[in-house]
Scaffold this motif. Structure first.
Motif, short mmCIF file in Angstrom:
data_model
loop_
_atom_site.label_atom_id
_atom_site.label_comp_id
_atom_site.label_asym_id
_atom_site.label_seq_id
_atom_site.Cartn_x
_atom_site.Cartn_y
_atom_site.Cartn_z
N ALA A 103 21.43 20.08 19.83
CA ALA A 103 21.39 21.45 20.38
C ALA A 103 20.70 21.43 21.74
O ALA A 103 19.81 22.23 22.02
N LEU A 104 21.13 20.54 22.60
CA LEU A 104 20.54 20.44 23.93
C LEU A 104 21.01 21.59 24.81
O LEU A 104 22.15 22.05 24.69
N PRO A 105 20.15 22.10 25.70
CA PRO A 105 20.55 23.23 26.56
C PRO A 105 21.80 22.95 27.39
O PRO A 105 22.60 23.85 27.64
N SER A 106 22.00 21.72 27.80
CA SER A 106 23.16 21.36 28.61
C SER A 106 24.46 21.42 27.82
O SER A 106 25.55 21.50 28.39
N GLY A 107 24.36 21.33 26.49
CA GLY A 107 25.55 21.27 25.65
C GLY A 107 26.10 19.87 25.47
O GLY A 107 27.07 19.68 24.72
N PHE A 108 25.51 18.88 26.10
CA PHE A 108 25.96 17.50 25.90
C PHE A 108 25.69 17.09 24.45
O PHE A 108 24.60 17.32 23.92
N HIS A 109 26.68 16.48 23.83
CA HIS A 109 26.56 16.11 22.42
C HIS A 109 26.40 14.61 22.30
O HIS A 109 27.08 13.85 22.99
N PRO A 110 25.51 14.16 21.41
CA PRO A 110 25.26 12.72 21.31
C PRO A 110 26.48 11.91 20.92
O PRO A 110 26.60 10.74 21.31
N TYR A 111 27.41 12.51 20.16
CA TYR A 111 28.55 11.75 19.69
C TYR A 111 29.78 11.88 20.60
O TYR A 111 30.83 11.31 20.29
N VAL A 112 29.64 12.63 21.68
CA VAL A 112 30.77 12.81 22.60
C VAL A 112 30.37 12.35 23.99
O VAL A 112 30.57 11.19 24.37
N GLN A 113 29.74 13.24 24.77
CA GLN A 113 29.42 12.87 26.15
C GLN A 113 28.42 11.73 26.24
O GLN A 113 28.51 10.88 27.14
N VAL A 114 27.46 11.70 25.32
CA VAL A 114 26.43 10.65 25.41
C VAL A 114 27.04 9.28 25.07
O VAL A 114 26.80 8.30 25.77
N VAL A 115 27.82 9.22 24.00
CA VAL A 115 28.48 7.95 23.67
C VAL A 115 29.34 7.47 24.84
O VAL A 115 29.31 6.30 25.22
N ALA A 116 30.08 8.39 25.43
CA ALA A 116 30.94 8.02 26.56
C ALA A 116 30.12 7.54 27.75
O ALA A 116 30.44 6.52 28.37
N ALA A 117 29.05 8.27 28.08
CA ALA A 117 28.22 7.90 29.23
C ALA A 117 27.59 6.53 29.03
O ALA A 117 27.52 5.72 29.97
N VAL A 118 27.12 6.27 27.82
CA VAL A 118 26.53 4.95 27.53
C VAL A 118 27.56 3.85 27.72
O VAL A 118 27.28 2.79 28.30
N GLY A 119 28.79 4.10 27.25
CA GLY A 119 29.84 3.11 27.40
C GLY A 119 30.23 2.89 28.85
O GLY A 119 30.51 1.75 29.27
N VAL A 120 30.25 3.95 29.65
CA VAL A 120 30.58 3.82 31.06
C VAL A 120 29.54 2.96 31.77
O VAL A 120 29.86 2.08 32.57
N VAL A 121 28.27 3.19 31.47
CA VAL A 121 27.20 2.38 32.08
C VAL A 121 27.33 0.92 31.65
O VAL A 121 27.24 0.01 32.48
N GLY A 122 27.56 0.69 30.37
CA GLY A 122 27.70 -0.68 29.90
C GLY A 122 28.90 -1.38 30.50
O GLY A 122 28.84 -2.56 30.85
N GLY A 123 29.98 -0.64 30.66
CA GLY A 123 31.20 -1.24 31.21
C GLY A 123 31.09 -1.56 32.68
O GLY A 123 31.86 -2.38 33.20
N GLN A 124 30.15 -0.93 33.38
CA GLN A 124 29.97 -1.18 34.81
C GLN A 124 28.52 -1.58 35.12
O GLN A 124 27.99 -1.25 36.18
N ALA A 125 27.92 -2.29 34.20
CA ALA A 125 26.51 -2.65 34.38
C ALA A 125 26.26 -3.40 35.67
O ALA A 125 25.22 -3.23 36.32
N SER A 126 27.21 -4.21 36.09
CA SER A 126 27.03 -5.00 37.31
C SER A 126 27.00 -4.14 38.57
O SER A 126 26.53 -4.60 39.61
N ARG A 127 27.49 -2.90 38.49
CA ARG A 127 27.51 -2.02 39.65
C ARG A 127 26.39 -1.00 39.64
O ARG A 127 26.24 -0.22 40.61
N CYS A 128 25.60 -0.95 38.59
CA CYS A 128 24.58 0.09 38.48
C CYS A 128 23.59 0.04 39.64
O CYS A 128 23.17 1.08 40.16
N GLY A 129 23.21 -1.15 40.08
CA GLY A 129 22.25 -1.27 41.16
C GLY A 129 22.79 -0.79 42.49
O GLY A 129 22.02 -0.48 43.40
N ARG A 130 24.10 -0.71 42.64
CA ARG A 130 24.71 -0.21 43.87
C ARG A 130 24.93 1.30 43.84
O ARG A 130 25.07 1.93 44.88
#
Length: 231
Positions: free
Chosen positions: A107-134
Motif C-alpha cells: 500500500a505504498l503512496p506511489s502505487g508501485f506494487h512489489p509483485y509488478v513494478q518492483v519485480v520488473a525494476a529489479v530485473g531491468v537493473v540486473g539485466g543491465q548491471a554493467s551499465r548502471c555506473g554510466r
C-alpha cells in the motif's frame, strides 16, 4: 569495476516512462502479475528505462522507510515497544514487535506494487548491471535493493506475511540483481548489510504457498544468498 563515463539523459522521456509504469500497471489491472512484469520490463528498455527502474526502487525504498517510521508512535501506544527503524536493518525492529508491525509494501503512496513494478525494476537493473555506473549512482541503488529485500524477507519471518510464489520470485530476483551489481563493482563493492549477513548464517527453509494457501515448495534464503554473494 563499473564504468564512470556517463550517458546523456532525456528527463522528459524518463518522466513519461515513470508515470506510465506507475499508472498503467498494478493489482487493479486485468492482466496477471507475470504478464504485467513482462510489459513493464519492455517499457523500461534502454538507458532511460534503466534510470527509471533505479528511480522506482529509490521511491519504493524511501516510501517503505517512511511507512515504518509512521507506525512507530502507534506501536508504542499499543504494545509499549519502541520501534527502532533502521533502513539498513529492518529485521531488528520487526523481531521486537512481531506481527504488530505491518508491511507497507502492498500500500505504498506511489502505487508501485512489489509483485509488478518492483519485480520488473529489479530485473531491468540486473539485466543491465554493467551499465548502471554510466546511467546512475550504483551505490545507493544497491542499498535500495538490499532495503527492499530486507523489508520483504523480515516480513515473512516476523510479521506474519505469507510467502507466496510472487514474493519468492521477487526475493530471488533481488538476490540475483544484487549479485550482478556487486560483481560489476568488483573490489569497490560495499560490505554486505547486517540482515544479509544474518540470513547467510542460517539454513532455514520457508514454505512457499500458492494462491489458495497450499504449500507448494520452499525457499532457503541463506542457501540462496551464500553462493550468490560470497563468490
Amino acid at each position: 569495476m563499473l564504468g564512470r563515463e556517463q550517458v546523456e539523459h532525456d528527463p522528459d522521456r524518463q518522466e513519461t516512462l515513470f508515470q506510465e509504469a506507475r499508472q498503467r500497471f498494478g493489482p487493479g489491472q486485468p492482466a496477471r502479475p507475470v504478464e504485467q512484469v513482462e510489459a513493464v520490463t519492455r517499457l523500461l528498455a534502454g538507458d532511460d528505462g534503466l534510470a527509471v527502474a533505479a528511480r522506482i526502487l529509490r521511491q519504493v525504498a524511501d516510501e517503505t522507510h517512511a511507512a515504518f517510521l509512521a507506525q512507530a508512535p502507534g506501536l508504542y501506544e499499543r504494545t509499549g515497544h519502541r520501534l527502532m527503524v533502521n533502513r539498513r536493518n529492518y529485521r531488528t525492529g520487526w523481531r521486537a514487535v512481531g506481527p504488530h508491525l505491518r508491511s507497507p509494501l502492498f500500500a505504498l503512496p506511489s502505487g508501485f506494487h512489489p509483485y509488478v513494478q518492483v519485480v520488473a525494476a529489479v530485473g531491468v537493473v540486473g539485466g543491465q548491471a554493467s551499465r548502471c555506473g554510466r546511467v546512475t549512482d550504483p551505490y545507493p541503488l544497491l542499498a535500495h535493493l538490499f532495503e527492499v529485500f530486507d523489508a520483504v524477507t523480515a516480513g515473512w519471518e516476523f510479521g506474519g506475511v505469507p510467502v507466496d510464489v510472487d514474493g519468492a520470485t521477487l526475493a530471488m530476483r533481488l538476490i540475483g540483481t544484487t549479485r550482478d551489481l556487486r560483481a560489476e563493482m568488483g573490489d569497490d563493492a560495499p560490505p554486505l548489510p547486517p540482515p544479509v549477513r544474518e540470513l547467510m548464517r542460517r539454513n532455514n527453509t520457508l514454505a512457499v504457498h500458492d494462491s489458495a494457501g497450499r504449500p507448494i515448495g520452499g525457499i532457503n534464503l541463506g542457501g540462496e544468498l551464500r553462493p550468490a554473494l560470497l563468490t
